[in-house]
Design an enzyme around this catalytic site. Structure first.
Site, PDB file in Angstrom:
ATOM      1  N   LYS A  14     -11.075  -0.183  -2.385  1.00  0.00           N
ATOM      2  CA  LYS A  14     -10.629   1.433  -2.616  1.00  0.00           C
ATOM      3  C   LYS A  14     -11.104   1.657  -3.871  1.00  0.00           C
ATOM      4  CE  LYS A  14      -6.603   4.388  -2.229  1.00  0.00           C
ATOM      5  NZ  LYS A  14      -5.289   4.549  -2.027  1.00  0.00           N
ATOM      6  N   SER A  30      -3.565   7.382   1.303  1.00  0.00           N
ATOM      7  CA  SER A  30      -4.953   7.927   0.644  1.00  0.00           C
ATOM      8  C   SER A  30      -6.145   6.739   0.863  1.00  0.00           C
ATOM      9  CB  SER A  30      -4.677   8.086  -1.021  1.00  0.00           C
ATOM     10  OG  SER A  30      -4.380   6.957  -1.367  1.00  0.00           O
ATOM     11  N   SER A  40       0.337   5.240   1.951  1.00  0.00           N
ATOM     12  CA  SER A  40      -1.136   5.201   1.880  1.00  0.00           C
ATOM     13  C   SER A  40      -1.863   3.902   2.178  1.00  0.00           C
ATOM     14  CB  SER A  40      -1.678   5.558   0.365  1.00  0.00           C
ATOM     15  OG  SER A  40      -1.241   6.794   0.262  1.00  0.00           O
TER      16      SER A  40
END
Length: 551
Positions: free
Chosen positions: A129, A210, A234
């Protein structure tokens, strides 16, 4: 969206050349130019393997057997990213490809020939990420234009562990900007730097956030697995709506050093994969004690060197599982799938305690929000200061000012109210903060998960993870119908989601969560459920959801 249909012919052509064999003898016209001459197969003339759903064990076996190299495998996924993420359906899940990926793969191939395997991920590509620091030619921005050009002075601790295990860092995934902690009415999967990520099961639907890019990329077979991060939902939410497995570990099991933060009491990174086995293998690499993250000290006596040893197909037999009905009942289609899941759990030998009430779930939101506002300011300021004087921004106040100055690019769709509220908070010595932290721990732990599990002698708690993916909406923001993440997130306890089925072609997951450090138990239960049901299906990159209306 109009280019989505082209992906089907691309997928078919890729499967065709794979079926002809990844062999040195088959280096003819059927192979793409980048694959020719790379594969070796001294024992057989044919290797029939579909890399689109290939497991870690499969990839390792072929790397170790010489059927293909780390370079070949990395180039395969880079090609897949080009044809699915950048063209074709245009998922937009990968924010940046690592320009050094093939060089790293070449070094690992030479090392394997000279010394053997470095570790359990030798030559295996992985995406991380875009809030995980990497001291290389890639940026670390949390999707924000305010951090464009930022290159941290050193790798995040978990990235050093991935490199030590032999992983090829293929690139970084798009994410909800600032991990979805910027403003009200945000749209998950959107960032100022990366744009909008799309759900591979229906391109007009949201991938959730996210860790949206990580979820979509794993689901679309752009990598074997990826690393996401979670404060509240997330990892598990994008895993659920993208039809994959996600593990949100106990806070402290995986180091947060070098990860752009929200909350020191709730943040954690974790694996996102297509199977429980692969997620457990990745967790084995990520987990570790980091001297720079004091929270990991508590994990010292709990860390397992190999979480795959808890993969037991009969793991549900004799287990006691409690259904948190507060987290169900929001969608009749999800309820139907959940009841089928409960029946499967019973058939596999689990005893289901249903319903189970957690009395103070509704009281968590206010205390959690207070904690996150205080911690975001303190923790983000600390991270930004660590980047040094040449960093684009140095504190939260400068981020807010940057966004205001660049409203057209950053604030066109939603604001930064969460950042502004955080900036107005005092330091972590504030009595308001201390009370909120205390309330969170009491409500989620002593009066929440621990109390329920003690009272009913449970191995884990159960609930649907989320509703199906909603249409992406930049005007109104996210349309969350429900979510199961908050109780375990606030407690800092582990949470695993596994594919549970589909609602009108959209994936939904089932959640297993429980006490601190109970990852071995949850992995055993989740794996047993997965093996009993095997409900994951790869996405077809449909333009929209196909719904037959009643007549």
């Amino acid at each position: 969206m109009a280019g989505a249909k082209s992906s089907l012919s691309n997928n078919e052509s890729r499967r065709t050349f794979l079926k002809t064999g990844l062999t040195a003898a088959a280096g003819g016209a059927a192979f793409p130019q980048w694959l020719r001459g790379q594969a070796q197969s001294p024992q057989t003339n044919t290797v029939s393997v579909n890399l689109d759903e290939a497991s870690l064990d499969t990839l390792r076996a072929y790397l170790e057997g010489g059927q293909f190299t780390a370079h070949t495998l990395s180039q395969y996924y880079l090609s897949r990213i080009d044809e699915v993420d950048r063209a074709g359906p245009r998922l937009n899940s990968v924010i940046e490809v690592n320009p050094e990926a093939l060089g790293i793969a070449d070094d690992l191939d030479r090392e394997r020939r000279a010394k053997g395997s470095r570790g359990p991920l030798h030559g295996i590509p992985v995406l991380i990420k875009d809030n995980i620091a990497s001291a290389d030619r890639m940026q670390t921005t949390a999707g924000s234009l305010a951090l464009v050009g930022s290159r941290p002075p050193k790798d995040a601790f978990l990235l050093t562990r991935l490199r030590a295990a032999g992983a090829v860092i293929l690139g970084k995934t798009n994410c909800s900007e600032w991990a979805n902690f910027r403003g009200r009415h945000s749209t998950s999967g959107w960032s100022g730097r990366g744009g909008q990520t799309h759900n591979p099961y229906a391109l007009d639907r949201n991938p959730s956030g996210s860790s949206s890019g990580s979820g979509a990329a794993v689901a679309a077979n752009l990598c074997p697995f990826a690393v996401g991060s979670e404060t509240d939902g997330s990892i598990v939410s994008p895993s659920s709506v993208n039809g994959i497995v996600g593990i949100k570990p106990t806070v402290g099991l995986v180091s947060r050093t070098g990860i752009i933060p929200i909350s020191q009491t709730q943040d954690t990174a974790g694996p996102m994969a297509r199977t429980v086995a692969d997620a457990a293998a990745l967790l084995s690499v990520l987990a570790g004690v980091d001297p720079e993250d004091p929270t990991t000290g508590a994990a010292r006596s709990h860390i397992e060197t190999d979480y795959t040893r808890f993969l037991d197909p009969n793991g549900l037999r004799g287990s006691r599982l409690g259904v948190v009905r507060k987290y169900a009942g929001f969608n009749m289609h999800v309820d139907r799938v959940f009841e089928e899941a409960l029946a499967a759990l019973k058939s596999a030998g689990a005893e289901i305690i249903d319903p189970l009430e957690i009395p103070n779930i509704d009281k968590l939101d206010e205390a959690e929000t207070e904690v996150l506002h205080f911690e975001f300011k303190a923790d983000l300021n600390r991270y930004l200061a660590s980047l040094g004087p040449s960093a684009p921004v140095h504190n939260l106040a400068e981020v807010i000012a940057f966004n205001q100055k660049n409203r057209a690019r950053e604030l066109a769709w939603f604001g930064q109210e969460s950042m502004e509220k955080a900036q107005a908070k005092g330091d972590l010595n504030s009595p308001d903060y201390q009370k909120a932290v205390s309330d969170c721990r009491r409500l989620s732990r002593q009066e929440g998960i621990d109390a329920a599990m003690d009272k009913f002698r449970l191995d884990a708690l159960l609930a649907p993870t989320d509703g199906p993916a909603w249409p992406t909406d930049w005007i109104n923001g996210d349309h969350f119908s429900a979510g199961t993440s908050t109780l375990a997130a606030v407690a800092g306890y582990p949470h695993i989601t596994v594919p549970m089925g589909f609602v009108f072609g959209l994936p939904v997951g089932i959640s297993f969560f429980g006490r601190a450090w109970s990852e071995p138990t949850l992995i055993k239960l989740a794996y047993s459920y997965e093996q009993a049901t095997k409900l994951r299906k790869p996405p077809q990159f449909r333009r929209t959801v196909e719904v037959a209306t009643a007549t």
